[in-house]
Design a protein around this motif. Structure first.
Motif, PDB file in Angstrom:
ATOM      1  N   TRP A  43       0.828  -1.199   0.000  1.00  0.00           N
ATOM      2  CA  TRP A  43       0.000   0.000   0.000  1.00  0.00           C
ATOM      3  C   TRP A  43       0.871   1.261   0.000  1.00  0.00           C
ATOM      4  O   TRP A  43       1.902   1.309   0.668  1.00  0.00           O
ATOM      5  CB  TRP A  43      -0.908   0.015   1.226  1.00  0.00           C
ATOM      6  N   PHE A  44       0.440   2.244  -0.753  1.00  0.00           N
ATOM      7  CA  PHE A  44       1.105   3.548  -0.817  1.00  0.00           C
ATOM      8  C   PHE A  44       2.555   3.434  -1.303  1.00  0.00           C
ATOM      9  O   PHE A  44       3.409   4.230  -0.922  1.00  0.00           O
ATOM     10  CB  PHE A  44       1.074   4.252   0.547  1.00  0.00           C
ATOM     11  N   ASP A  45       2.830   2.425  -2.113  1.00  0.00           N
ATOM     12  CA  ASP A  45       4.191   2.236  -2.616  1.00  0.00           C
ATOM     13  C   ASP A  45       4.094   1.474  -3.928  1.00  0.00           C
ATOM     14  O   ASP A  45       3.047   0.916  -4.272  1.00  0.00           O
ATOM     15  CB  ASP A  45       5.011   1.438  -1.591  1.00  0.00           C
ATOM     16  N   ASP A  46       5.198   1.446  -4.668  1.00  0.00           N
ATOM     17  CA  ASP A  46       5.208   0.663  -5.900  1.00  0.00           C
ATOM     18  C   ASP A  46       6.097  -0.566  -5.767  1.00  0.00           C
ATOM     19  O   ASP A  46       6.501  -1.177  -6.758  1.00  0.00           O
ATOM     20  CB  ASP A  46       5.662   1.519  -7.087  1.00  0.00           C
ATOM     21  N   ARG A  47       6.400  -0.955  -4.524  1.00  0.00           N
ATOM     22  CA  ARG A  47       7.202  -2.157  -4.275  1.00  0.00           C
ATOM     23  C   ARG A  47       6.277  -3.359  -4.138  1.00  0.00           C
ATOM     24  O   ARG A  47       5.220  -3.299  -3.501  1.00  0.00           O
ATOM     25  CB  ARG A  47       8.020  -2.014  -2.988  1.00  0.00           C
ATOM     26  N   ASP A  48       6.688  -4.470  -4.726  1.00  0.00           N
ATOM     27  CA  ASP A  48       5.897  -5.686  -4.612  1.00  0.00           C
ATOM     28  C   ASP A  48       6.424  -6.569  -3.482  1.00  0.00           C
ATOM     29  O   ASP A  48       7.609  -6.538  -3.157  1.00  0.00           O
ATOM     30  CB  ASP A  48       5.902  -6.466  -5.932  1.00  0.00           C
ATOM     31  N   TYR A  49       5.516  -7.327  -2.887  1.00  0.00           N
ATOM     32  CA  TYR A  49       5.912  -8.324  -1.909  1.00  0.00           C
ATOM     33  C   TYR A  49       6.557  -9.505  -2.648  1.00  0.00           C
ATOM     34  O   TYR A  49       6.270  -9.743  -3.829  1.00  0.00           O
ATOM     35  CB  TYR A  49       4.698  -8.828  -1.138  1.00  0.00           C
ATOM     36  N   PRO A  50       7.424 -10.261  -1.982  1.00  0.00           N
ATOM     37  CA  PRO A  50       7.968 -11.452  -2.636  1.00  0.00           C
ATOM     38  C   PRO A  50       6.838 -12.377  -3.092  1.00  0.00           C
ATOM     39  O   PRO A  50       5.918 -12.676  -2.319  1.00  0.00           O
ATOM     40  CB  PRO A  50       8.817 -12.096  -1.535  1.00  0.00           C
ATOM     41  N   TYR A  51       6.897 -12.776  -4.320  1.00  0.00           N
ATOM     42  CA  TYR A  51       5.849 -13.634  -4.882  1.00  0.00           C
ATOM     43  C   TYR A  51       5.904 -15.023  -4.255  1.00  0.00           C
ATOM     44  O   TYR A  51       6.981 -15.605  -4.086  1.00  0.00           O
ATOM     45  CB  TYR A  51       6.027 -13.739  -6.396  1.00  0.00           C
ATOM     46  N   ALA A  52       4.748 -15.543  -3.878  1.00  0.00           N
ATOM     47  CA  ALA A  52       4.648 -16.900  -3.351  1.00  0.00           C
ATOM     48  C   ALA A  52       3.631 -17.664  -4.188  1.00  0.00           C
ATOM     49  O   ALA A  52       2.458 -17.291  -4.262  1.00  0.00           O
ATOM     50  CB  ALA A  52       4.227 -16.881  -1.882  1.00  0.00           C
ATOM     51  N   VAL A  53       4.071 -18.740  -4.819  1.00  0.00           N
ATOM     52  CA  VAL A  53       3.204 -19.503  -5.699  1.00  0.00           C
ATOM     53  C   VAL A  53       2.106 -20.195  -4.893  1.00  0.00           C
ATOM     54  O   VAL A  53       2.303 -20.583  -3.736  1.00  0.00           O
ATOM     55  CB  VAL A  53       4.032 -20.531  -6.494  1.00  0.00           C
ATOM     56  N   ASN A  54       0.952 -20.343  -5.487  1.00  0.00           N
ATOM     57  CA  ASN A  54      -0.171 -21.076  -4.906  1.00  0.00           C
ATOM     58  C   ASN A  54       0.264 -22.524  -4.632  1.00  0.00           C
ATOM     59  O   ASN A  54       0.658 -23.236  -5.563  1.00  0.00           O
ATOM     60  CB  ASN A  54      -1.340 -21.042  -5.890  1.00  0.00           C
ATOM     61  N   PRO A  55       0.211 -22.998  -3.383  1.00  0.00           N
ATOM     62  CA  PRO A  55       0.628 -24.390  -3.122  1.00  0.00           C
ATOM     63  C   PRO A  55      -0.153 -25.424  -3.921  1.00  0.00           C
ATOM     64  O   PRO A  55       0.396 -26.469  -4.292  1.00  0.00           O
ATOM     65  CB  PRO A  55       0.382 -24.547  -1.618  1.00  0.00           C
ATOM     66  N   GLN A  56      -1.431 -25.145  -4.197  1.00  0.00           N
ATOM     67  CA  GLN A  56      -2.214 -26.083  -5.000  1.00  0.00           C
ATOM     68  C   GLN A  56      -1.643 -26.213  -6.414  1.00  0.00           C
ATOM     69  O   GLN A  56      -1.727 -27.270  -7.045  1.00  0.00           O
ATOM     70  CB  GLN A  56      -3.678 -25.629  -5.065  1.00  0.00           C
ATOM     71  N   PHE A  57      -1.059 -25.133  -6.900  1.00  0.00           N
ATOM     72  CA  PHE A  57      -0.457 -25.131  -8.234  1.00  0.00           C
ATOM     73  C   PHE A  57       0.868 -25.893  -8.236  1.00  0.00           C
ATOM     74  O   PHE A  57       1.107 -26.754  -9.087  1.00  0.00           O
ATOM     75  CB  PHE A  57      -0.254 -23.683  -8.689  1.00  0.00           C
ATOM     76  N   LYS A  58       1.736 -25.587  -7.281  1.00  0.00           N
ATOM     77  CA  LYS A  58       3.054 -26.226  -7.298  1.00  0.00           C
ATOM     78  C   LYS A  58       2.995 -27.691  -6.894  1.00  0.00           C
ATOM     79  O   LYS A  58       3.987 -28.400  -7.041  1.00  0.00           O
ATOM     80  CB  LYS A  58       4.051 -25.459  -6.425  1.00  0.00           C
ATOM     81  N   ALA A  59       1.861 -28.162  -6.395  1.00  0.00           N
ATOM     82  CA  ALA A  59       1.709 -29.601  -6.181  1.00  0.00           C
ATOM     83  C   ALA A  59       1.783 -30.356  -7.504  1.00  0.00           C
ATOM     84  O   ALA A  59       2.258 -31.494  -7.558  1.00  0.00           O
ATOM     85  CB  ALA A  59       0.377 -29.894  -5.489  1.00  0.00           C
ATOM     86  N   TRP A  60       1.339 -29.718  -8.582  1.00  0.00           N
ATOM     87  CA  TRP A  60       1.323 -30.334  -9.909  1.00  0.00           C
ATOM     88  C   TRP A  60       2.598 -30.067 -10.697  1.00  0.00           C
ATOM     89  O   TRP A  60       3.015 -30.904 -11.504  1.00  0.00           O
ATOM     90  CB  TRP A  60       0.133 -29.801 -10.713  1.00  0.00           C
ATOM     91  N   LEU A  61       3.184 -28.898 -10.476  1.00  0.00           N
ATOM     92  CA  LEU A  61       4.270 -28.448 -11.350  1.00  0.00           C
ATOM     93  C   LEU A  61       5.394 -27.805 -10.538  1.00  0.00           C
ATOM     94  O   LEU A  61       5.122 -27.021  -9.627  1.00  0.00           O
ATOM     95  CB  LEU A  61       3.736 -27.381 -12.323  1.00  0.00           C
TER      96      LEU A  61
END
Length: 440
Positions: A43-61
């Motif tokens: 919020w109030f910034d243009d910095r992104d949080y570290p991306y965390a992949v959906n665990p349901q997704f990485k179960a497959w790939l």
């Protein structure tokens, strides 16, 4: 066990398809749709949080840095991967898909979120979409049907041979890094510099590790989740507690060790006693054994150590019954582990949902299920000298149960925790952590 990743992965994927088909039937859906997740900004910034992949997704790939991608599976058809490859000159664009998993998917490469949606099942009402609602595209907001999620998460406790092999490889990284961290401590490094030594040995940045490292010297070991990382070494180093893991292909290891600066002092003897007790607890990881009982047995075992070292004056049974043991061992004995460090469905009563309650008086236990072959759990008993917990004892009716001079002697060392990742099998348990240290 055949350790060929390609063979193991093919069997793993077949099991996921079987589970997905059963879950969809239970929920009354035709398609399983899983977004990899999106990047979130502060919020109030243009910095992104570290991306965390959906665990349901990485179960497959084994795709961990691919926001905007989708998995779609319809029983009887080949799984589809909608692979986001954005046109972006500000960031590194993902390369074309590669690896042993590629032949098992129909892969469509897209460049925009709008293009991705064109390749998902058209009848959204017949889709079970598993993910976070934040940032979801119009029309494909995750509905996370309880019947589907409950079934998939319940069965995620049972690891496939592929998953166990990935966790073994994560453990190899983690134990190597633990060796480097101990060496840095014994060389006089600060907590921050030990952390850097750990990351360098693991070849993983802090945001790639499965959780924030706990690097605690002296009294800091009495803070269960100490993460402040002092920049300068203390005048005198007495003890070192490190709780740090590593990742491989989306799977985690979770390892804790405690050391005395003086390998021959009484604190090291206490560490060794906890280590012996912990190994006996690891041997209890057997199919059909109630994990709640393992936790209760851990309290009795640790209370025995407290008595043997003169810290308590009462019997181990009395120390447990009166809550004295909980002041020295205030957390649960462990949890499930896999795609997430604290794996989901630790309390699941069945594949239909429901919850198995914790034992009375033990609010922080994270796993209450009966163990079964394929489950992977942590075993992490500890003894701590935490002022916030000891002060009420000192002022209360159980004060006479404790030798406070002995407590004061151990107080500067903070605490002890020993943690291994253990696989439940049809026979003797498999301790991935001890195996990793033996080969580190």
């Amino acid at each position: 066990m055949n350790a060929d990743p390609a063979i193991l992965y093919a069997s793993h994927l077949a099991e996921l398809q079987r589970r997905a088909g059963a879950a969809l039937a239970r929920g009354g859906f035709d398609h399983l749709v899983i977004p990899s997740g999106t990047v979130h900004y502060q919020w109030f910034d243009d910095r992104d949080y570290p991306y965390a992949v959906n665990p349901q997704f990485k179960a497959w790939l084994p795709l961990l840095r691919h926001p905007g991608s989708w998995l779609a599976y319809t029983p009887g058809a080949k799984p589809k991967l909608v692979y986001m490859q954005p046109r972006d000159y500000w960031h590194v664009v993902p390369e074309a898909p590669s690896g042993e998993w590629v032949p098992h998917f129909d892969i469509v490469i897209v460049h925009t979120p709008e293009e991705a949606l064109q390749h998902l099942p058209r009848d959204v009402a017949r889709c079970a979409i598993l993910g976070e609602p934040q940032g979801a595209p119009a029309g494909y907001a995750p509905n996370n049907p309880p019947a589907v999620v409950a079934y998939l998460e319940y069965h995620r406790a049972f690891k496939t041979p592929y998953e166990i092999e990935m966790m073994r490889r994560a453990t190899r990284v983690g134990t190597r890094a633990h060796r480097a961290a101990e060496a840095a401590f014994r060389a006089g490094a600060s907590e921050f510099d030990i952390h850097i030594a750990y990351c360098a040995a693991a070849r993983q940045d802090a945001c790639e590790l499965p959780y924030n490292n706990i690097i605690a010297i002296n009294r800091h070991g009495a803070v269960l989740h100490y993460m402040d990382l002092g920049r300068t070494p203390p005048p005198q180093a007495r003890s070192f507690l490190i709780d740090a893991g590593a990742s491989h292909a989306g799977y985690a290891c979770d390892i804790t060790r405690t050391y005395s600066a003086d390998r021959g002092d009484e604190f090291q003897a206490l560490v060794d006693a906890v280590d012996r007790a912990q190994q006996a607890m690891c041997d209890q990881v057997r199919a059909g054994f109630d994990y709640r009982q393992l936790h209760l047995d851990a309290h009795l075992s640790l209370a025995t150590i407290l008595r043997d070292f003169g810290l308590v004056r009462v019997s181990p049974e009395a120390a447990v019954a009166t809550g004295v043991s909980s002041a020295f061992f205030p957390h649960g004995v462990g949890h499930g582990i896999g795609l997430q460090v604290h794996e989901v469905a630790g309390f699941a009563a069945s594949e239909d949902g429901g919850a198995i309650a914790r034992p009375d008086g033990h609010p922080y236990l994270r796993l209450t299920r009966t163990l079964a072959s394929g489950m992977v759990v942590t075993i992490e008993p500890g003894l701590y000298f935490i002022d916030m917990l000891l002060e009420p004892l000192r002022a209360g009716p159980q004060a006479g149960s404790i030798d406070w001079k002995r407590v004061d002697a151990f107080h500067p060392f903070g605490g002890i925790r020993i943690e291994d990742d253990v696989v439940c099998t049809e026979a003797a348990p498999m301790n991935l952590t001890r195996e990793g240290f033996a080969n580190a």
